[in-house]
Design an enzyme around this catalytic site. Structure first.
Site, PDB file in Angstrom:
ATOM      1  N   SER A 144       0.835  -1.199   0.000  1.00 37.16           N
ATOM      2  CA  SER A 144       0.000   0.000   0.000  1.00 37.16           C
ATOM      3  C   SER A 144       0.865   1.242   0.000  1.00 37.16           C
ATOM      4  O   SER A 144       2.019   1.219   0.461  1.00 37.16           O
ATOM      5  CB  SER A 144      -0.896  -0.004   1.248  1.00 37.16           C
ATOM      6  OG  SER A 144      -1.532   1.244   1.438  1.00 37.16           O
ATOM      7  N   TYR A 171      -1.458   0.166  10.599  1.00 38.47           N
ATOM      8  CA  TYR A 171      -1.761  -0.330   9.257  1.00 38.47           C
ATOM      9  C   TYR A 171      -0.541  -0.204   8.354  1.00 38.47           C
ATOM     10  O   TYR A 171      -0.174  -1.146   7.634  1.00 38.47           O
ATOM     11  CB  TYR A 171      -2.934   0.441   8.662  1.00 38.47           C
ATOM     12  CG  TYR A 171      -3.256   0.051   7.245  1.00 38.47           C
ATOM     13  CD1 TYR A 171      -3.807  -1.194   6.939  1.00 38.47           C
ATOM     14  CD2 TYR A 171      -3.008   0.924   6.187  1.00 38.47           C
ATOM     15  CE1 TYR A 171      -4.077  -1.561   5.633  1.00 38.47           C
ATOM     16  CE2 TYR A 171      -3.284   0.573   4.878  1.00 38.47           C
ATOM     17  CZ  TYR A 171      -3.822  -0.675   4.605  1.00 38.47           C
ATOM     18  OH  TYR A 171      -4.098  -1.035   3.302  1.00 38.47           O
ATOM     19  N   LYS A 175       1.708  -3.045   6.101  1.00 32.40           N
ATOM     20  CA  LYS A 175       1.925  -2.992   4.656  1.00 32.40           C
ATOM     21  C   LYS A 175       3.407  -2.828   4.323  1.00 32.40           C
ATOM     22  O   LYS A 175       3.859  -3.280   3.264  1.00 32.40           O
ATOM     23  CB  LYS A 175       1.100  -1.860   4.037  1.00 32.40           C
ATOM     24  CG  LYS A 175      -0.394  -1.950   4.311  1.00 32.40           C
ATOM     25  CD  LYS A 175      -0.974  -3.347   4.104  1.00 32.40           C
ATOM     26  CE  LYS A 175      -1.074  -3.753   2.648  1.00 32.40           C
ATOM     27  NZ  LYS A 175      -1.708  -5.100   2.498  1.00 32.40           N
TER      28      LYS A 175
END
Length: 316
Positions: A144, A171, A175
């Site tokens: 991402s 998060y 990633k």
């Protein structure tokens, strides 16, 4: 000339497993692969949603129960794949969570890190021998733009730091781990002379169900504006993942993303990445930590990077 899904070569005789194939990017990837002739295994936490997705796909599919938040479920899924199939041509590590309600996985790991990275690390390790000796076999791991928010290489304390599980940092860390894993996997496969390649991709910005989690308050207005101005629909956002999965000219270790508007949208192109994502020693440390935490050992010889590791070339 821009790459487009129309240029995807025939996939007849190939078996592909797509995690999170019941919706969003995973469904779009599965739809195109099946449309080109592949048999696609939709690995989904909800078999009901998986069956509904399979009914919308024109081609050969099957549904596999898989909950990446449980290493027991990952092992059961891998055993089922081995029982059903003697080989695997393509593994797309696509499923993920973002700002989940559960702070920890069944095994006590921070949810983002446990699902997005450790679950896929374990699944790949348990299935990799089905890809050995298979011409054109490939592991695609979805990262991402948010990997830049990872704030340093993941470590053991971060893996269990459940108090901050709804942060963009958590998060982004998961990633970042995805991208570091993809690169270390490629180096180990290449060192062993394996035919299987490891590549990575990110979709840019797309208004998929991933954004339906409980984002931090400060991020909600920012994300709404960004999605309205820069996002592209899932069928377009899936382009980098599809190219990573099917372009026969890609080299192992390639990282793809959309080529326009700060990599938020557009046709697939080589993507940039953070400095820490290119740190080869940090990649080795993450690999060793992941084997310890999951209990899954690949049996691949360790890579031997130079101190700090050379910076990756664009797209590499």
């Amino acid at each position: 000339m821009d790459w487009s899904p129309a240029g995807v070569p025939g996939q007849n005789g190939r078996t592909a497993l797509v995690t999170g194939g019941s919706g969003g990017l995973g469904l779009e990837v599965a739809r195109l692969l099946a449309g080109r002739g592949a048999h696609v295994v939709l690995a989904c936490r909800s078999t009901e949603r998986g069956r509904a997705a399979a009914a919308r796909i024109a081609g050969s599919t099957e549904v596999l129960p898989l909950d990446l938040a449980s290493l027991d479920s990952v092992r059961r899924a891998a055993d089922e794949v081995r029982h059903r199939h003697g080989r695997l041509d393509l593994l797309v590590n696509n499923a993920g969570v973002m700002f989940p309600s559960r702070p920890a996985t069944d095994d006590g790991f921070e949810s983002h890190f446990g699902v997005n990275h450790l679950g896929h690390f374990a699944l790949t390790g348990l299935l990799l021998d089905l890809m050995h000796g298979v011409p054109g076999s490939r592991v695609v791991t979805v990262s991402s733009l948010a990997h830049r928010a990872g704030r340093g290489a993941p470590d053991a304390s971060a893996a269990r730091a459940t108090s901050g599980h709804r942060s963009l940092h958590a998060y982004g860390r998961s990633k970042l781990a995805n991208l570091m894993f993809a690169r270390e996997l490629e180096r180990r496969l290449a060192a062993g002379g394996a035919e299987t390649l490891s590549v990575a991709a990110h979709p840019g910005l797309s208004a998929t169900a991933l954004w339906q989690g409980e984002a931090p308050g400060w991020l909600r207005p920012v994300s709404r504006v960004a999605l309205r101005l820069l996002a592209q629909p899932p069928e377009r956002a899936a382009g980098p993942v599809l190219r990573a999965a099917t372009d026969p000219l890609l080299r192992g270790g390639t990282y793809l993303g959309p080529g326009e508007r700060f990599e938020s949208r557009g046709a697939p192109a080589p993507a940039a990445s953070s400095r820490v994502s290119r740190d080869t020693l940090a990649q080795v440390r993450l690999w060793e930590l992941s084997e310890t935490l999951t209990g899954v050992h690949y049996g691949l010889a360790p890579s031997r990077p130079a101190a700090g590791g050379p910076p990756a070339k664009a797209g590499g």
